[in-house]
Motif scaffolding. Structure first.
Motif, PDB file in Angstrom:
ATOM      1  N   GLU A 102     -36.996  12.436  27.473  1.00 52.51           N
ATOM      2  CA  GLU A 102     -38.420  12.212  27.738  1.00 52.51           C
ATOM      3  C   GLU A 102     -38.642  11.767  29.183  1.00 52.51           C
ATOM      4  OE1 GLU A 102     -42.180   9.431  26.295  1.00 52.51           O
ATOM      5  OE2 GLU A 102     -40.221   9.222  25.329  1.00 52.51           O
ATOM      6  N   THR A 103     -37.723  10.960  29.711  1.00 48.31           N
ATOM      7  CA  THR A 103     -37.830  10.511  31.099  1.00 48.31           C
ATOM      8  C   THR A 103     -37.816  11.694  32.056  1.00 48.31           C
ATOM      9  OG1 THR A 103     -36.792   8.368  30.641  1.00 48.31           O
ATOM     10  CG2 THR A 103     -36.691   9.172  32.907  1.00 48.31           C
ATOM     11  N   PHE A 104     -36.892  12.623  31.845  1.00 44.67           N
ATOM     12  CA  PHE A 104     -36.822  13.800  32.708  1.00 44.67           C
ATOM     13  C   PHE A 104     -38.079  14.651  32.577  1.00 44.67           C
ATOM     14  CE2 PHE A 104     -32.629  12.410  33.284  1.00 44.67           C
ATOM     15  CZ  PHE A 104     -32.018  13.156  34.279  1.00 44.67           C
ATOM     16  N   GLN A 105     -38.560  14.802  31.360  1.00 44.66           N
ATOM     17  CA  GLN A 105     -39.768  15.591  31.134  1.00 44.66           C
ATOM     18  C   GLN A 105     -40.976  14.969  31.840  1.00 44.66           C
ATOM     19  OE1 GLN A 105     -40.830  16.032  26.997  1.00 44.66           O
ATOM     20  NE2 GLN A 105     -42.768  17.040  27.459  1.00 44.66           N
ATOM     21  N   LYS A 106     -41.142  13.657  31.689  1.00 44.59           N
ATOM     22  CA  LYS A 106     -42.303  12.976  32.267  1.00 44.59           C
ATOM     23  C   LYS A 106     -42.242  12.975  33.798  1.00 44.59           C
ATOM     24  CE  LYS A 106     -44.287  11.692  28.395  1.00 44.59           C
ATOM     25  NZ  LYS A 106     -45.614  12.249  27.980  1.00 44.59           N
ATOM     26  N   LEU A 107     -41.055  12.764  34.356  1.00 42.75           N
ATOM     27  CA  LEU A 107     -40.933  12.799  35.807  1.00 42.75           C
ATOM     28  C   LEU A 107     -41.240  14.188  36.355  1.00 42.75           C
ATOM     29  CD1 LEU A 107     -37.663  10.686  36.334  1.00 42.75           C
ATOM     30  CD2 LEU A 107     -40.015   9.968  36.799  1.00 42.75           C
ATOM     31  N   HIS A 108     -40.781  15.198  35.633  1.00 44.34           N
ATOM     32  CA  HIS A 108     -41.067  16.579  36.012  1.00 44.34           C
ATOM     33  C   HIS A 108     -42.568  16.848  35.979  1.00 44.34           C
ATOM     34  CE1 HIS A 108     -40.562  20.948  36.286  1.00 44.34           C
ATOM     35  NE2 HIS A 108     -41.353  21.051  35.242  1.00 44.34           N
ATOM     36  N   GLU A 109     -43.221  16.400  34.925  1.00 43.83           N
ATOM     37  CA  GLU A 109     -44.662  16.600  34.791  1.00 43.83           C
ATOM     38  C   GLU A 109     -45.441  15.856  35.876  1.00 43.83           C
ATOM     39  OE1 GLU A 109     -45.457  15.299  30.840  1.00 43.83           O
ATOM     40  OE2 GLU A 109     -44.690  17.128  29.895  1.00 43.83           O
ATOM     41  N   LYS A 110     -44.893  14.736  36.317  1.00 43.21           N
ATOM     42  CA  LYS A 110     -45.538  13.939  37.357  1.00 43.21           C
ATOM     43  C   LYS A 110     -45.384  14.575  38.739  1.00 43.21           C
ATOM     44  CE  LYS A 110     -47.591   9.991  38.471  1.00 43.21           C
ATOM     45  NZ  LYS A 110     -48.933   9.610  37.984  1.00 43.21           N
ATOM     46  N   GLY A 111     -44.486  15.565  38.856  1.00 40.02           N
ATOM     47  CA  GLY A 111     -44.327  16.272  40.115  1.00 40.02           C
ATOM     48  C   GLY A 111     -43.127  15.872  40.940  1.00 40.02           C
ATOM     49  N   TYR A 134     -35.272  20.727  33.565  1.00 36.60           N
ATOM     50  CA  TYR A 134     -36.123  19.862  34.385  1.00 36.60           C
ATOM     51  C   TYR A 134     -35.517  19.585  35.763  1.00 36.60           C
ATOM     52  CZ  TYR A 134     -38.162  18.940  29.796  1.00 36.60           C
ATOM     53  OH  TYR A 134     -38.728  19.075  28.561  1.00 36.60           O
ATOM     54  N   CYS A 135     -34.296  20.049  35.999  1.00 34.66           N
ATOM     55  CA  CYS A 135     -33.589  19.708  37.228  1.00 34.66           C
ATOM     56  C   CYS A 135     -33.780  20.761  38.316  1.00 34.66           C
ATOM     57  CB  CYS A 135     -32.097  19.531  36.947  1.00 34.66           C
ATOM     58  SG  CYS A 135     -31.707  18.139  35.861  1.00 34.66           S
ATOM     59  N   ASP A 136     -34.090  20.303  39.515  1.00 31.28           N
ATOM     60  CA  ASP A 136     -34.185  21.188  40.670  1.00 31.28           C
ATOM     61  C   ASP A 136     -32.821  21.397  41.320  1.00 31.28           C
ATOM     62  OD1 ASP A 136     -37.312  21.394  41.204  1.00 31.28           O
ATOM     63  OD2 ASP A 136     -36.871  19.321  40.667  1.00 31.28           O
ATOM     64  N   LEU A 137     -31.906  20.454  41.092  1.00 27.09           N
ATOM     65  CA  LEU A 137     -30.575  20.533  41.712  1.00 27.09           C
ATOM     66  C   LEU A 137     -29.568  19.814  40.828  1.00 27.09           C
ATOM     67  CD1 LEU A 137     -28.801  21.173  44.262  1.00 27.09           C
ATOM     68  CD2 LEU A 137     -29.418  18.879  45.070  1.00 27.09           C
ATOM     69  N   ILE A 138     -28.427  20.446  40.611  1.00 25.89           N
ATOM     70  CA  ILE A 138     -27.314  19.835  39.883  1.00 25.89           C
ATOM     71  C   ILE A 138     -26.087  19.963  40.776  1.00 25.89           C
ATOM     72  CG2 ILE A 138     -25.870  19.912  37.817  1.00 25.89           C
ATOM     73  CD1 ILE A 138     -28.228  21.121  36.325  1.00 25.89           C
ATOM     74  N   LEU A 139     -25.515  18.816  41.136  1.00 25.93           N
ATOM     75  CA  LEU A 139     -24.469  18.824  42.152  1.00 25.93           C
ATOM     76  C   LEU A 139     -23.300  17.940  41.728  1.00 25.93           C
ATOM     77  CD1 LEU A 139     -24.056  19.948  45.066  1.00 25.93           C
ATOM     78  CD2 LEU A 139     -24.966  17.777  45.905  1.00 25.93           C
ATOM     79  N   PHE A 217     -37.826   2.040  32.602  1.00 25.31           N
ATOM     80  CA  PHE A 217     -37.777   2.795  33.843  1.00 25.31           C
ATOM     81  C   PHE A 217     -39.012   3.688  33.995  1.00 25.31           C
ATOM     82  CE2 PHE A 217     -36.338   6.640  36.221  1.00 25.31           C
ATOM     83  CZ  PHE A 217     -36.113   6.040  37.455  1.00 25.31           C
ATOM     84  N   LEU A 218     -39.402   4.342  32.917  1.00 26.68           N
ATOM     85  CA  LEU A 218     -40.597   5.191  32.945  1.00 26.68           C
ATOM     86  C   LEU A 218     -41.844   4.389  33.274  1.00 26.68           C
ATOM     87  CD1 LEU A 218     -40.511   7.865  30.089  1.00 26.68           C
ATOM     88  CD2 LEU A 218     -40.745   8.245  32.552  1.00 26.68           C
TER      89      LEU A 218
END
Length: 222
Positions: A102-111, A134-139, A217-218
């Motif tokens: 849910e944290t990843f989803q909400k952060l993604h929705e927030k931009g 939801y990830c723009d980069l995986i490193l 954290f959210l």
């Protein structure tokens, strides 16, 4: 501080899931491969202090070969088999901390841009509990040639995200590797720590944000 943050990046091990849950499952495997891990732990300690390398895996294998008498190719194969591929099945039974997806989803929705930066290969964890979309980069820091707390992998991440380091918040569970590494690279930092540790440990103050649950954290971020 949060007004300038454009991306949130996360460590994986011990940050997105409780590390004890992996250690409990790994104990028989570690005992079975105790000889390997005695040498490999020494190799990793050296690698954490080593400058960026053009071929991380080659140098890691050379260190292991020097300790064991195996050839470099034998060492490289054994490390892949035991430390990388051998752990993959154990992650299938690991569950993330509550509210991580849910944290990843909400952060993604927030931009926010979202990234993962881990010292071990992220693909070792499979689909990473459904957060990959939801990830723009995986490193993986090994891929870029240096382990945390070197600021090098953090710099590579910032460049790949096309952001200034000061625009990135890095979330981890280790003061030494995650918080100090991010801070030295010019990033903001957040640490997940137990309520007990947050209350008694002054070292947590090195992080810009400390939290005990992803719900907390959210609330801080949103």
């Amino acid at each position: 501080m949060l007004d300038e943050i454009k991306a949130v990046a996360f460590d994986i091990d011990g940050t997105l899931y409780p590390q004890w849950s992996l250690y409990v499952r790994l104990l028989p495997y570690i005992i079975k491969n105790l000889k390997f891990y005695r040498h490999y732990s020494k190799v990793r300690k050296i690698m954490h202090r080593t400058a960026p390398l053009p071929d991380f895996y080659e140098y890691q294998a050379r260190l292991y070969a020097g300790m064991t008498g195996l050839s470099v190719e034998e060492s490289k194969s054994l490390i892949k088999k035991t430390a990388y591929d051998g752990l993959k099945p154990y992650f299938k039974k690991i569950r993330p901390f509550k509210d991580v997806p849910e944290t990843f989803q909400k952060l993604h929705e927030k931009g926010y841009k979202i990234a993962l930066l881990s010292d071990f290969p992220p693909d070792q964890k499979g689909d990473i509990w459904g957060i990959i979309p939801y990830c723009d980069l995986i490193l993986g820091s090994e891929e870029v040639g240096a382990l945390k707390p070197s600021k090098y992998p953090f710099g590579i991440m910032a460049t790949a995200l096309n952001l200034e380091p000061s625009q990135i918040l890095y979330v981890g569970n280790s003061i030494h590797f995650d918080v100090r590494g991010a801070n030295n690279a010019g990033m903001k930092s957040a640490v997940i720590a137990s309520k007990f540790k947050r209350f008694f440990s002054k070292k947590v103050k090195e992080a810009d944000i400390s939290f005990s649950t992803y719900r907390q954290f959210l609330n801080i971020m949103l």
